[in-house]
Design an enzyme around this catalytic site. Structure first.
Site, short mmCIF file in Angstrom:
data_model
loop_
_atom_site.label_atom_id
_atom_site.label_comp_id
_atom_site.label_asym_id
_atom_site.label_seq_id
_atom_site.Cartn_x
_atom_site.Cartn_y
_atom_site.Cartn_z
N TYR A 92 0.83 -1.30 0.02
CA TYR A 92 -0.11 -0.16 -0.04
C TYR A 92 0.82 1.21 0.26
O TYR A 92 0.47 2.38 0.24
CB TYR A 92 -0.81 -0.06 1.19
CG TYR A 92 -2.00 -1.00 1.02
CD1 TYR A 92 -2.98 -0.65 0.31
CD2 TYR A 92 -2.05 -2.13 2.00
CE1 TYR A 92 -4.23 -1.73 0.27
CE2 TYR A 92 -3.03 -2.91 1.82
CZ TYR A 92 -4.04 -2.87 0.86
OH TYR A 92 -5.11 -3.69 0.86
N TYR A 448 -11.27 0.09 -0.26
CA TYR A 448 -11.37 0.45 0.89
C TYR A 448 -9.99 1.31 1.35
O TYR A 448 -10.00 1.91 2.23
CB TYR A 448 -11.73 -0.70 1.96
CG TYR A 448 -10.47 -1.29 2.61
CD1 TYR A 448 -9.81 -2.25 1.73
CD2 TYR A 448 -9.86 -1.01 3.72
CE1 TYR A 448 -8.51 -2.84 2.12
CE2 TYR A 448 -8.77 -1.48 4.19
CZ TYR A 448 -7.99 -2.50 3.39
OH TYR A 448 -6.90 -3.10 4.01
N ARG A 449 -8.83 0.89 0.33
CA ARG A 449 -7.59 1.42 0.81
C ARG A 449 -7.05 1.34 -0.72
O ARG A 449 -7.33 0.32 -1.41
CB ARG A 449 -7.21 0.28 1.90
CG ARG A 449 -5.67 0.90 2.42
CD ARG A 449 -5.33 -0.24 3.22
NE ARG A 449 -4.34 -0.11 4.28
CZ ARG A 449 -3.54 -0.80 5.05
NH1 ARG A 449 -4.33 -1.75 5.37
NH2 ARG A 449 -2.60 -0.37 5.71
#
Lengths: 506, 222
Positions: A92, A448-449
């Site tokens: 991420y 969501y991310r």
């Protein structure tokens, strides 16, 4: 030589570094090439390409007062800061910022476990506290508490929650299990949320809301402040954990199968995170891995009830995978493959091929993480849509085979794309990633991310009523951070003075 | 500096000379050669699952070094041993493991002012029964590797002698590729990596600076 922050001269940058050094100690201002290399994203989708975000420096404060000083200096020079707690959210974005030239505000030195209460099962920690640190603190003090952990477990307790990551235990929603924050605002002022706003508060980690609007959510996945303390509710150590697998044989079983899982979760009978897989073959089309935590008598009854509910599906099969009794001996722990579900942080994923450096795909991965409703119909639709998307985008495989329960009433289909160091392949995968987000958005699903470099793209999907949500975010951003110094562009939220950068990206 | 792809192509071009050392690349002009004083090793890490790694540990033990076995996962080694040791002071370690284990230890060691200073990727070609060693580290160390590992099928043992000679003083990384016949081709994985992680700079979080970078962060530059 690392890149300068945009719009900042070399002399201004040098002056700013000197002032940062006065605030935090010159040894904690890191600006050589060697220093900067450690803040690159090891899993960067742009590895060694011109667009790979490279910070200009890193600053490591040790106290909240030092954070305040750093923020004020950044305002003076209009230098953007990118706060990281441990910077290990690989897949991420790691510790790297969105924009080259940004200074990383590395909070790793702020690694104090400030309070742990066994009686009320909570902890108050600083940003640099990893799951390993908190686990060690609890173990050394012999407290009967359990952590709700992600995998791997080397990240920050606070950073993971602020990115709204999910744990594998009963609380699952780790941001939802937080209780109280201390935040340094872009002005440099310190604010405490919830009951913490009461001077001498005695219930900061006991009640999350306090009085008035609940603002904590504004500091998760945002650029409105630097969180310097955060409380978390922990789980009293359970008596036992039972792991089970339930299998249903036919594709058409999916609706009652997922409905049953959802019922067990939402009724509090089996609240922990779970996984549903579809190998798409005749040996059992759907399988769910469930976890029951609690007193043995209670989880026996819960499991019995779950079997009764699932038995409405013809041909359903049950398998008891493991039963663990707490406390576990060190020898018993050694032989357990997934220790995270027991509240024991580990790095086992890396030993199982999570990171590969063999040929041809050895450079990591990044995650596409759409949220879909927790229904069988939605799962089938997602499988079909992403199978078509994989063909259209020329991705290998057939799309998702697994789904994971994500918060109470949703599922996630976590798809990883490999990081490539060949420019052509890397570009193809980035286009595929954006294509997956676009296709998901066309079907009403958002992520969501997102990996840092794709955050602005992810926010593009949240466009209801001409981006009313983003316009609201940016109204708040302009009010709180008029100089736009905190993480410009994070989660697609740009300060006024840099919004043309978003237009340029578009 | 050549990219990893270019470097591998260079190695490939040299493969017309089979099963032979391909030579040490010279250090950049202007660099002083490193001190020959070796890095004191706190521990030698090996993967109990693989014969080459066990042989590496056996030789290290015979040389008087303390060894630590793992089964792929470094968690216990880190949590019960290294983290406690490194909180007192940085201490060098060496190993022959999977890349995943090195990746974790390199990231964790950086917080204590340490970096990966020697790295060798060992690519096993089972069909051809040979192993390719792609090494990066101090020039003197690679000269030792050339001597100790040239044509050695039992390369794990030679490698143990190489890592014990890693110089304590910093030096620029150079490159070397060797190809040799391999033993245990049915049991060793297609890729293992050997490494030395050692202190650099002040013993504190994120310490750094100097001419040499971590060879994990630099893996794309091979």
């Amino acid at each position: 030589m690392p890149p300068l922050p945009p719009g900042v001269t070399a002399q201004q940058f040098s002056n700013a570094l000197r002032e940062f050094g006065s605030a935090v100690g010159p040894e904690w201002v890191l600006s050589t090439d060697e220093d900067i290399r450690t803040y690159r994203d090891a899993f960067s989708p742009f590895w060694e390409e011109a667009e790979e975000p490279i910070p200009s420096a890193a600053v490591g404060p040790n106290t909240v007062e030092q954070v305040q000083q750093v923020v004020r200096i950044a305002n003076k020079y209009r230098i953007p800061l990118w706060a990281v707690s441990t910077g290990r959210n690989l897949g991420y974005g790691g510790a790297a910022p969105l924009n080259s030239g940004t200074i990383v505000l590395d909070l790793k030195r702020m690694n104090r476990v400030l309070e742990v209460s066994e009686e009320n099962a909570y902890a108050l920690v600083e940003p640099g506290v990893s799951f390993f640190d908190l686990y060690r603190d609890i173990q050394e003090r012999g407290l009967k508490l359990m952590l709700d952990l992600p995998q791997p477990g080397w990240g920050s307790v606070m950073g993971h929650a602020l990115d709204r990551g999910v744990g594998q235990g009963p609380y699952e929603d780790r941001f939802g299990a937080h209780c109280g924050m201390e935040v340094v605002l872009p002005s440099g002022e310190v604010m405490r949320t919830g009951m913490g706003a009461v001077p001498g508060a005695k219930s900061w980690q006991h009640n999350p809301y306090g009085f008035g609007p609940f603002v904590d959510g504004m500091f998760a996945q945002s650029n409105f402040g630097v969180v310097t303390k955060m409380g978390f509710h922990l789980l009293p150590e359970p008596e036992a954990l039972r792991l089970v697998t339930v299998t249903a044989p036919r594709r058409d079983d999916v609706v009652p199968f997922v409905n049953t899982v959802g019922y067990l979760k939402n009724a509090g009978i089996c609240p922990a995170s779970f996984g549903i897989r579809s190998p798409r073959n005749d040996t059992g089309y759907w399988s769910a891995s469930l976890k029951f935590y609690g007193p043995l008598k209670v989880i026996d009854a819960q499991w019995e009830h779950a079997q009764e509910k699932f038995s409405a599906i013809a041909g359903v099969r049950f398998q008891e995978d493991a039963l663990y009794r707490f406390p576990l001996s060190p020898d018993a722990i050694d032989g357990i493959p997934n220790k995270n579900v027991l509240g024991i942080p580990d790095l086992a994923a890396f030993g199982q091929g999570f990171v590969r450096d063999g040929r041809p795909h050895g450079y990591g991965h990044y995650f596409f993480a759409p949220i879909i409703p927790m229904t069988g119909e939605a799962m089938l639709e997602a499988q079909d849509v992403f199978e078509q998307a994989f063909k259209q985008l020329e991705l290998p495989g057939r799309g998702p085979v697994g789904f994971t329960g994500w918060q109470r009433r949703s599922l996630i289909s976590l798809i990883s794309l490999p990081v490539e160091h060949d420019t052509g392949k890397a570009q193809k995968n980035r286009e595929a990633f954006r294509g997956l987000m676009r296709i998901a958005g066309e079907h009403g699903w958002g992520v969501y991310r997102a990996p840092v470099v794709f955050m602005p793209d992810a926010m593009e999907v949240y466009s209801y009523n001409n981006h009313a949500l983003r316009r609201f975010h940016e109204t708040v951003k302009d009010a709180l951070d008029p100089n736009g110094i905190l993480a410009p562009g994070k989660c697609g939220i740009w300060p006024r003075r840099l919004r043309e950068a978003r237009e340029a990206r578009a | 500096m050549a990219s990893r792809r270019e470097f591998l192509q260079l190695a490939l071009a040299a493969s017309a000379v089979p099963l032979a050392a391909r030579g040490v690349l010279a250090a950049p002009a202007g660099w002083a050669d490193e001190s020959t004083a070796p890095t004191p090793l706190y521990a030698v890490v090996f993967d109990e699952r693989y014969p080459a790694s066990r042989a590496f540990a056996g030789e290290a033990k015979r040389l008087g070094l303390s060894t630590r076995g793992i089964g792929g996962d470094v968690t216990r080694l880190w949590f019960d041993d290294l983290d406690r040791r490194w909180r007192q002071e940085p201490a060098a370690i060496a190993g022959l493991t999977t890349y995943g284990a090195l990746f974790c230890l390199d990231v964790l060691a950086r917080d204590y002012g340490m970096r990966t200073r020697f790295r060798a990727d060992h690519y096993l070609d089972r069909a051809a029964g040979r192993v390719e060693h792609v090494m990066a580290g101090p020039a003197a160390l690679l000269r030792d590797a050339d001597t100790l590992m040239r044509g050695q099928a039992a390369w794990g043992r030679g490698l143990a002698r190489v890592v014990t000679r890693h110089p304590a003083s910093p030096a620029p990384a150079t490159r070397l590729t060797l190809v040799a016949r391999a033993e245990h081709t049915g049991e060793d994985p297609a890729h293992l990596v050997s490494w030395v992680i050692s202190p650099w700079g002040p013993p504190a979080w994120a310490a750094g600076g100097g001419p040499e970078s971590s060879l994990v962060g630099e893996r794309a530059k091979f």
